[in-house]
Design a protein around this motif. Structure first.
Motif, PDB file in Angstrom:
ATOM      1  N   SER A  59       9.041  64.692 -30.056  1.00  0.00           N
ATOM      2  CA  SER A  59       9.504  65.800 -30.905  1.00  0.00           C
ATOM      3  C   SER A  59       8.411  66.242 -31.873  1.00  0.00           C
ATOM      4  O   SER A  59       8.127  67.432 -32.013  1.00  0.00           O
ATOM      5  CB  SER A  59      10.747  65.387 -31.686  1.00  0.00           C
ATOM      6  OG  SER A  59      11.879  65.340 -30.846  1.00  0.00           O
ATOM      7  N   ALA A  60       7.781  65.281 -32.528  1.00  0.00           N
ATOM      8  CA  ALA A  60       6.718  65.620 -33.480  1.00  0.00           C
ATOM      9  C   ALA A  60       5.534  66.257 -32.779  1.00  0.00           C
ATOM     10  O   ALA A  60       4.983  67.265 -33.252  1.00  0.00           O
ATOM     11  CB  ALA A  60       6.283  64.371 -34.238  1.00  0.00           C
ATOM     12  N   TRP A  61       5.122  65.694 -31.649  1.00  0.00           N
ATOM     13  CA  TRP A  61       3.993  66.262 -30.914  1.00  0.00           C
ATOM     14  C   TRP A  61       4.305  67.675 -30.450  1.00  0.00           C
ATOM     15  O   TRP A  61       3.473  68.579 -30.533  1.00  0.00           O
ATOM     16  CB  TRP A  61       3.668  65.402 -29.702  1.00  0.00           C
ATOM     17  CG  TRP A  61       3.162  64.033 -29.993  1.00  0.00           C
ATOM     18  CD1 TRP A  61       2.469  63.613 -31.092  1.00  0.00           C
ATOM     19  CD2 TRP A  61       3.314  62.872 -29.153  1.00  0.00           C
ATOM     20  NE1 TRP A  61       2.168  62.274 -30.995  1.00  0.00           N
ATOM     21  CE2 TRP A  61       2.670  61.794 -29.828  1.00  0.00           C
ATOM     22  CE3 TRP A  61       3.904  62.636 -27.920  1.00  0.00           C
ATOM     23  CZ2 TRP A  61       2.617  60.509 -29.293  1.00  0.00           C
ATOM     24  CZ3 TRP A  61       3.862  61.359 -27.384  1.00  0.00           C
ATOM     25  CH2 TRP A  61       3.225  60.311 -28.053  1.00  0.00           C
ATOM     26  N   SER A  62       5.512  67.871 -29.921  1.00  0.00           N
ATOM     27  CA  SER A  62       5.892  69.173 -29.374  1.00  0.00           C
ATOM     28  C   SER A  62       5.940  70.247 -30.454  1.00  0.00           C
ATOM     29  O   SER A  62       5.471  71.373 -30.247  1.00  0.00           O
ATOM     30  CB  SER A  62       7.254  69.075 -28.677  1.00  0.00           C
ATOM     31  OG  SER A  62       7.220  68.141 -27.623  1.00  0.00           O
ATOM     32  N   LEU A  63       6.517  69.903 -31.591  1.00  0.00           N
ATOM     33  CA  LEU A  63       6.616  70.885 -32.666  1.00  0.00           C
ATOM     34  C   LEU A  63       5.249  71.251 -33.224  1.00  0.00           C
ATOM     35  O   LEU A  63       5.009  72.398 -33.611  1.00  0.00           O
ATOM     36  CB  LEU A  63       7.531  70.356 -33.769  1.00  0.00           C
ATOM     37  CG  LEU A  63       9.011  70.252 -33.372  1.00  0.00           C
ATOM     38  CD1 LEU A  63       9.801  69.520 -34.441  1.00  0.00           C
ATOM     39  CD2 LEU A  63       9.606  71.634 -33.116  1.00  0.00           C
ATOM     40  N   THR A 299       2.785  71.013 -23.478  1.00  0.00           N
ATOM     41  CA  THR A 299       3.681  71.038 -24.632  1.00  0.00           C
ATOM     42  C   THR A 299       3.202  70.144 -25.766  1.00  0.00           C
ATOM     43  O   THR A 299       3.251  70.523 -26.942  1.00  0.00           O
ATOM     44  CB  THR A 299       5.098  70.634 -24.201  1.00  0.00           C
ATOM     45  OG1 THR A 299       5.575  71.559 -23.227  1.00  0.00           O
ATOM     46  CG2 THR A 299       6.049  70.587 -25.380  1.00  0.00           C
ATOM     47  N   VAL A 300       2.736  68.951 -25.430  1.00  0.00           N
ATOM     48  CA  VAL A 300       2.410  67.964 -26.473  1.00  0.00           C
ATOM     49  C   VAL A 300       0.917  67.837 -26.741  1.00  0.00           C
ATOM     50  O   VAL A 300       0.503  67.045 -27.584  1.00  0.00           O
ATOM     51  CB  VAL A 300       2.986  66.574 -26.121  1.00  0.00           C
ATOM     52  CG1 VAL A 300       4.491  66.640 -25.960  1.00  0.00           C
ATOM     53  CG2 VAL A 300       2.332  65.983 -24.862  1.00  0.00           C
ATOM     54  N   ALA A 301       0.083  68.602 -26.037  1.00  0.00           N
ATOM     55  CA  ALA A 301      -1.367  68.383 -26.104  1.00  0.00           C
ATOM     56  C   ALA A 301      -1.915  68.454 -27.524  1.00  0.00           C
ATOM     57  O   ALA A 301      -2.697  67.596 -27.951  1.00  0.00           O
ATOM     58  CB  ALA A 301      -2.089  69.391 -25.211  1.00  0.00           C
ATOM     59  N   TRP A 302      -1.525  69.479 -28.287  1.00  0.00           N
ATOM     60  CA  TRP A 302      -2.092  69.631 -29.626  1.00  0.00           C
ATOM     61  C   TRP A 302      -1.577  68.572 -30.582  1.00  0.00           C
ATOM     62  O   TRP A 302      -2.331  68.052 -31.421  1.00  0.00           O
ATOM     63  CB  TRP A 302      -1.820  71.038 -30.167  1.00  0.00           C
ATOM     64  CG  TRP A 302      -2.644  72.082 -29.496  1.00  0.00           C
ATOM     65  CD1 TRP A 302      -2.267  72.916 -28.494  1.00  0.00           C
ATOM     66  CD2 TRP A 302      -4.027  72.371 -29.762  1.00  0.00           C
ATOM     67  NE1 TRP A 302      -3.313  73.718 -28.118  1.00  0.00           N
ATOM     68  CE2 TRP A 302      -4.411  73.418 -28.880  1.00  0.00           C
ATOM     69  CE3 TRP A 302      -4.965  71.864 -30.657  1.00  0.00           C
ATOM     70  CZ2 TRP A 302      -5.686  73.951 -28.865  1.00  0.00           C
ATOM     71  CZ3 TRP A 302      -6.248  72.410 -30.645  1.00  0.00           C
ATOM     72  CH2 TRP A 302      -6.598  73.436 -29.761  1.00  0.00           C
ATOM     73  N   GLY A 303      -0.306  68.209 -30.465  1.00  0.00           N
ATOM     74  CA  GLY A 303       0.218  67.151 -31.309  1.00  0.00           C
ATOM     75  C   GLY A 303      -0.437  65.818 -31.022  1.00  0.00           C
ATOM     76  O   GLY A 303      -0.787  65.062 -31.949  1.00  0.00           O
ATOM     77  N   CYS A 304      -0.644  65.506 -29.744  1.00  0.00           N
ATOM     78  CA  CYS A 304      -1.326  64.270 -29.375  1.00  0.00           C
ATOM     79  C   CYS A 304      -2.782  64.301 -29.825  1.00  0.00           C
ATOM     80  O   CYS A 304      -3.331  63.284 -30.270  1.00  0.00           O
ATOM     81  CB  CYS A 304      -1.237  64.053 -27.867  1.00  0.00           C
ATOM     82  SG  CYS A 304       0.416  63.613 -27.277  1.00  0.00           S
ATOM     83  N   ALA A 305      -3.421  65.459 -29.714  1.00  0.00           N
ATOM     84  CA  ALA A 305      -4.821  65.577 -30.134  1.00  0.00           C
ATOM     85  C   ALA A 305      -4.978  65.316 -31.625  1.00  0.00           C
ATOM     86  O   ALA A 305      -5.951  64.682 -32.064  1.00  0.00           O
ATOM     87  CB  ALA A 305      -5.358  66.959 -29.780  1.00  0.00           C
ATOM     88  N   ASP A 306      -4.028  65.790 -32.419  1.00  0.00           N
ATOM     89  CA  ASP A 306      -4.077  65.511 -33.854  1.00  0.00           C
ATOM     90  C   ASP A 306      -3.992  64.008 -34.117  1.00  0.00           C
ATOM     91  O   ASP A 306      -4.693  63.475 -34.989  1.00  0.00           O
ATOM     92  CB  ASP A 306      -2.923  66.218 -34.567  1.00  0.00           C
ATOM     93  CG  ASP A 306      -3.179  67.704 -34.774  1.00  0.00           C
ATOM     94  OD1 ASP A 306      -4.310  68.158 -34.513  1.00  0.00           O
ATOM     95  OD2 ASP A 306      -2.248  68.409 -35.202  1.00  0.00           O
ATOM     96  N   GLU A 307      -3.128  63.327 -33.362  1.00  0.00           N
ATOM     97  CA  GLU A 307      -2.997  61.884 -33.549  1.00  0.00           C
ATOM     98  C   GLU A 307      -4.255  61.156 -33.095  1.00  0.00           C
ATOM     99  O   GLU A 307      -4.675  60.176 -33.712  1.00  0.00           O
ATOM    100  CB  GLU A 307      -1.769  61.365 -32.809  1.00  0.00           C
ATOM    101  CG  GLU A 307      -1.427  59.929 -33.175  1.00  0.00           C
ATOM    102  CD  GLU A 307      -0.015  59.541 -32.773  1.00  0.00           C
ATOM    103  OE1 GLU A 307       0.172  58.358 -32.431  1.00  0.00           O
ATOM    104  OE2 GLU A 307       0.898  60.393 -32.819  1.00  0.00           O
ATOM    105  N   VAL A 308      -4.854  61.629 -32.010  1.00  0.00           N
ATOM    106  CA  VAL A 308      -6.118  61.043 -31.554  1.00  0.00           C
ATOM    107  C   VAL A 308      -7.162  61.156 -32.660  1.00  0.00           C
ATOM    108  O   VAL A 308      -7.879  60.184 -32.965  1.00  0.00           O
ATOM    109  CB  VAL A 308      -6.614  61.741 -30.267  1.00  0.00           C
ATOM    110  CG1 VAL A 308      -8.066  61.402 -29.988  1.00  0.00           C
ATOM    111  CG2 VAL A 308      -5.758  61.324 -29.080  1.00  0.00           C
TER     112      VAL A 308
END
Length: 314
Positions: A59-63, A299-308
């Motif tokens: 949910s967080a990654w997607s948003l 869908t989640v690429a940018w949220g995951c990238a921020d976490e990376v």
């Protein structure tokens, strides 16, 4: 010398690389395949959390991805991102994750907005990404910031001579890190000349192998699809293609006679849950794993990238 090497040039790898290089790192992306031959390049490109866990992190990654894509949609010719209205049929608020309540404008579909035999669904205006164009945008943005893309296949993560290695190898994680929980979910689609469809329409159930979707892209109308678990076959099956067109024609009869522009097959890198974590290497380097996104990589690429970027640090 790069201080971060990213393995994989799909949407997950390139987005992670962009975030890292813009944070000040010297980044090199290693890719076995040209951008147009990656699994991401076959993706339909609709923003919607699909076949991906764990729900709370998704949910967080997607948003976060939704937020970024809405900004990029101001420049669709450059970024490949547009905001398009459509319907997720057969789905209600009880069937989706907590992210749904945070999407502005998401609502129950009216009867006149449904097609075929569908009796309920959700309506929203969300990003629809022309993924090949978006990959080109990401690669240009990466290189403009000083990053590099190298055509090089990694035999192991230890071959990457950098203090930090970001593993965005998708299905390649089976070989690179011995993760047999990563499995292919085969998707076959047909691209036809668009007979005038302006909205996206999806009728897909989580556990079913046959899905139905119509996605209007600049290069044609994308018809789908399939979700065949543990199939490695990359060859388009004519019988499957015919079945896809037949299913879509139940919703838009005109597609039955539309000119076929392309047949495409991609293998989604599915996993029981996304692996996004740091693993110390025996020689003291850090491995950041970011793979297993299944059918929701865009869908989640940018949220995951921020976490990376947070895990890599300064």
């Amino acid at each position: 010398m790069a201080d971060v090497i990213v393995i994989g040039s799909g949407v997950t790898g390139l987005t992670s690389a962009v975030r890292l290089v813009e944070a000040g790192h010297q980044v090199s992306v290693w890719t076995r395949d040209p951008l147009g031959a990656t699994t991401s390049a076959v993706a339909g490109g609709l923003w919607w959390p699909y076949r991906i866990e764990p729900a709370d992190r998704v949910s967080a990654w997607s948003l976060r991805g939704l937020e970024v894509f809405r900004d990029l949609a101001a420049r669709p010719d450059e970024t490949g991102v547009r905001l398009v209205t459509g319907t997720e049929a057969g789905t209600g608020f009880a069937d989706v994750g907590p992210w749904a309540r945070e999407v502005d404008g998401l609502r129950e579909a009216r009867t006149d907005e449904l097609r075929g035999a569908d009796e309920h669904g959700l309506r929203a205006t969300v990003p629809l990404v022309d993924v090949p164009a978006h990959l080109t945008y990401l690669s240009r943005r990466l290189e403009a910031a000083g990053g590099r893309i190298e055509r090089r296949e990694a035999g192991s993560l230890m071959e990457a001579d950098a203090p930090v290695v970001v593993n965005c190898s998708g299905l390649g994680a089976r070989r690179l890190v011995g993760d047999t929980t990563v499995r292919p979910v085969r998707g076959q689609l047909v691209v036809v000349e668009n007979p005038g469809v302006e909205e996206w329409y999806v009728a897909a159930k989580w556990a079913e192998a046959d899905t139905t979707y119509l996605l209007p892209q600049p290069y044609g109308l994308v018809l789908g699809g399939t979700a065949e678990e543990d199939s490695w076959d990359l060859a388009p099956d004519p019988a499957v293609a015919a079945a896809v067109v037949e299913r879509c024609a139940r919703y838009v009869p005109e597609v039955a006679h539309a000119e076929v522009l392309a047949h495409k097959v991609g293998l989604r890198p599915a996993r029981p849950s996304v692996r996004l974590e740091v693993e110390p290497a025996p020689d003291g380097r850090r491995i950041v794993h970011n793979y297993g996104h299944g059918g929701a990589g865009v869908t989640v690429a940018w949220g995951c990238a921020d976490e990376v970027a947070e895990l890599v640090g300064d």
